[in-house]
Motif scaffolding. Sequence first.
Motif, PDB file in Angstrom:
ATOM      1  N   GLY A 183       0.812  -1.206   0.000  1.00 57.32           N
ATOM      2  CA  GLY A 183       0.000   0.000   0.000  1.00 57.32           C
ATOM      3  C   GLY A 183       0.846   1.256   0.000  1.00 57.32           C
ATOM      4  O   GLY A 183       0.438   2.298  -0.539  1.00 57.32           O
ATOM      5  N   THR A 228      -6.522   9.790   5.682  1.00 56.03           N
ATOM      6  CA  THR A 228      -6.519   8.347   5.892  1.00 56.03           C
ATOM      7  C   THR A 228      -7.916   7.935   6.310  1.00 56.03           C
ATOM      8  O   THR A 228      -8.406   8.360   7.361  1.00 56.03           O
ATOM      9  CB  THR A 228      -5.498   7.949   6.975  1.00 56.03           C
ATOM     10  N   ASP A 272      -6.391   7.668   1.596  1.00 59.27           N
ATOM     11  CA  ASP A 272      -5.648   6.450   1.894  1.00 59.27           C
ATOM     12  C   ASP A 272      -6.664   5.434   2.399  1.00 59.27           C
ATOM     13  O   ASP A 272      -7.126   5.505   3.537  1.00 59.27           O
ATOM     14  CB  ASP A 272      -4.578   6.733   2.954  1.00 59.27           C
ATOM     15  N   GLY A 273      -7.009   4.494   1.530  1.00 61.85           N
ATOM     16  CA  GLY A 273      -8.034   3.510   1.855  1.00 61.85           C
ATOM     17  C   GLY A 273      -7.481   2.113   2.048  1.00 61.85           C
ATOM     18  O   GLY A 273      -8.208   1.133   1.847  1.00 61.85           O
ATOM     19  N   VAL A 274      -6.225   1.996   2.458  1.00 59.33           N
ATOM     20  CA  VAL A 274      -5.616   0.672   2.624  1.00 59.33           C
ATOM     21  C   VAL A 274      -6.430  -0.176   3.597  1.00 59.33           C
ATOM     22  O   VAL A 274      -6.659  -1.360   3.374  1.00 59.33           O
ATOM     23  CB  VAL A 274      -4.147   0.797   3.084  1.00 59.33           C
ATOM     24  N   CYS A 275      -6.892   0.440   4.690  1.00 57.11           N
ATOM     25  CA  CYS A 275      -7.645  -0.301   5.705  1.00 57.11           C
ATOM     26  C   CYS A 275      -9.147  -0.037   5.610  1.00 57.11           C
ATOM     27  O   CYS A 275      -9.877  -0.241   6.578  1.00 57.11           O
ATOM     28  CB  CYS A 275      -7.124   0.055   7.100  1.00 57.11           C
ATOM     29  N   SER A 276      -9.613   0.424   4.446  1.00 53.71           N
ATOM     30  CA  SER A 276     -11.044   0.705   4.345  1.00 53.71           C
ATOM     31  C   SER A 276     -11.708   0.147   3.093  1.00 53.71           C
ATOM     32  O   SER A 276     -12.902  -0.192   3.137  1.00 53.71           O
ATOM     33  CB  SER A 276     -11.286   2.224   4.402  1.00 53.71           C
ATOM     34  N   VAL A 277     -10.998   0.049   1.983  1.00 54.18           N
ATOM     35  CA  VAL A 277     -11.640  -0.410   0.748  1.00 54.18           C
ATOM     36  C   VAL A 277     -12.129  -1.855   0.933  1.00 54.18           C
ATOM     37  O   VAL A 277     -11.368  -2.746   1.280  1.00 54.18           O
ATOM     38  CB  VAL A 277     -10.672  -0.321  -0.444  1.00 54.18           C
ATOM     39  N   VAL A 312      -8.110   7.130  -4.615  1.00 55.52           N
ATOM     40  CA  VAL A 312      -8.168   6.178  -3.509  1.00 55.52           C
ATOM     41  C   VAL A 312      -6.973   5.249  -3.641  1.00 55.52           C
ATOM     42  O   VAL A 312      -6.752   4.645  -4.695  1.00 55.52           O
ATOM     43  CB  VAL A 312      -9.477   5.372  -3.493  1.00 55.52           C
ATOM     44  N   THR A 357      -5.133   1.880  -2.084  1.00 54.20           N
ATOM     45  CA  THR A 357      -5.371   0.715  -1.241  1.00 54.20           C
ATOM     46  C   THR A 357      -4.355  -0.375  -1.555  1.00 54.20           C
ATOM     47  O   THR A 357      -3.391  -0.158  -2.285  1.00 54.20           O
ATOM     48  CB  THR A 357      -6.830   0.224  -1.369  1.00 54.20           C
ATOM     49  N   LYS A 395      -6.049  -6.420   3.033  1.00 50.80           N
ATOM     50  CA  LYS A 395      -7.015  -6.265   4.124  1.00 50.80           C
ATOM     51  C   LYS A 395      -8.406  -6.707   3.655  1.00 50.80           C
ATOM     52  O   LYS A 395      -8.617  -7.876   3.405  1.00 50.80           O
ATOM     53  CB  LYS A 395      -6.953  -4.850   4.680  1.00 50.80           C
TER      54      LYS A 395
END
Length: 356
Positions: free
Chosen positions: A42, A113, A144-149, A164, A166, A170
């Motif tokens: 990410g 984030t 920053d959608g690493v922990c959300s997408v 976005v 990602t 995750k």
Amino acid sequence: MSTPATSHVDPLFVPIFGESIELLRKVLLTKDAQPFVVAGSGTLGWDMMVNLIERDDEVLVVNTGYFGDHFGECLEVYGAKVTHLRAPIGSRPSLEDLEQVLTGKKYKMVTVTHVDTSTGVLADIKGVAKVVKSISPETIVVVDGVCSVGSEEIRFDEWNIDVVITASQKALGVPPGLGIVVTSQHAMQIFKSRKTPVASYYSNWNKWLPIMNAYEARKPAYFATPAVQLIYALHTSLKQITAQSMDSRFEQHHQVSQKFKNAITELGLKQLAVSDEVAANGMTAIWLPDGVQVSDIVPSLAAKGVQIAGGLHKECAAKYFRIGHMGISVTEPQRGHIDKVIESLATTLKELKSKA
């Protein structure tokens, strides 16, 4: 991931990569944004912002923890002048504070984030984008959608988001190794009209855009070798994710998050997030109870088949722990993952209390 060694120009692989690019648009609810899928973590997505910033560009980081700090550090490497809008640990900057900062200075880019994995705080990206665009429509809004997408609600087009970032590992449910960036046509125009060369080789969209376009057109292309097996895995995951509506997936994560957070409260524990409104749906950061150390709780849960993480925020890392609840653990409740975590955590706390 069990696909045998396969060439990245194999006629069976080319359409897999091409459809994966298209499916990413469905996950993010966008019609014409440009996805980039590149071998890397990410963090590579942060690095790819070099395509949109030039030296001395002003950037505002809406900061909720560790990853906001380091995203800003990455942008400074490429000459950006970075300002941080911070909030106390467990909270997020208010939209009123954001509006005040934006009226005082012109920014090329605003980053936020979505879920800072260090604190479990959920940013209001819809609100952030609305405020930014109302004051400065040309400013690039980067999430920053690493922990959300895949676990948090994101409506790329409707909310007027520009980028976005990602990764595969995750809520997308794929092993780590793919950096994914989805970029609006507005941001692509800013990239194409930049005044200076992109100060990167591997991250350079001039190299990657023809590759993405070719694969989406079902044609082989080469710049750097893609992670073939990971893209096969990504394709499988994206097909599973888009088999239901994204609204349904968002709601499933919200319901499981509430169940988990209620269980945490019943165990006498408290979240880092100051309220449910600012708490992520895909993970929870939890203050350690008195007398319990991270070095006690992590191995105890690991022995029960449950993996958790210690704290990450530099100001309080030894005082809390983090648990993820996303992806198939949420959408396939028959696996019993969430119940097992809750039960194991309750047992571990009783065991540690009896030893105290």
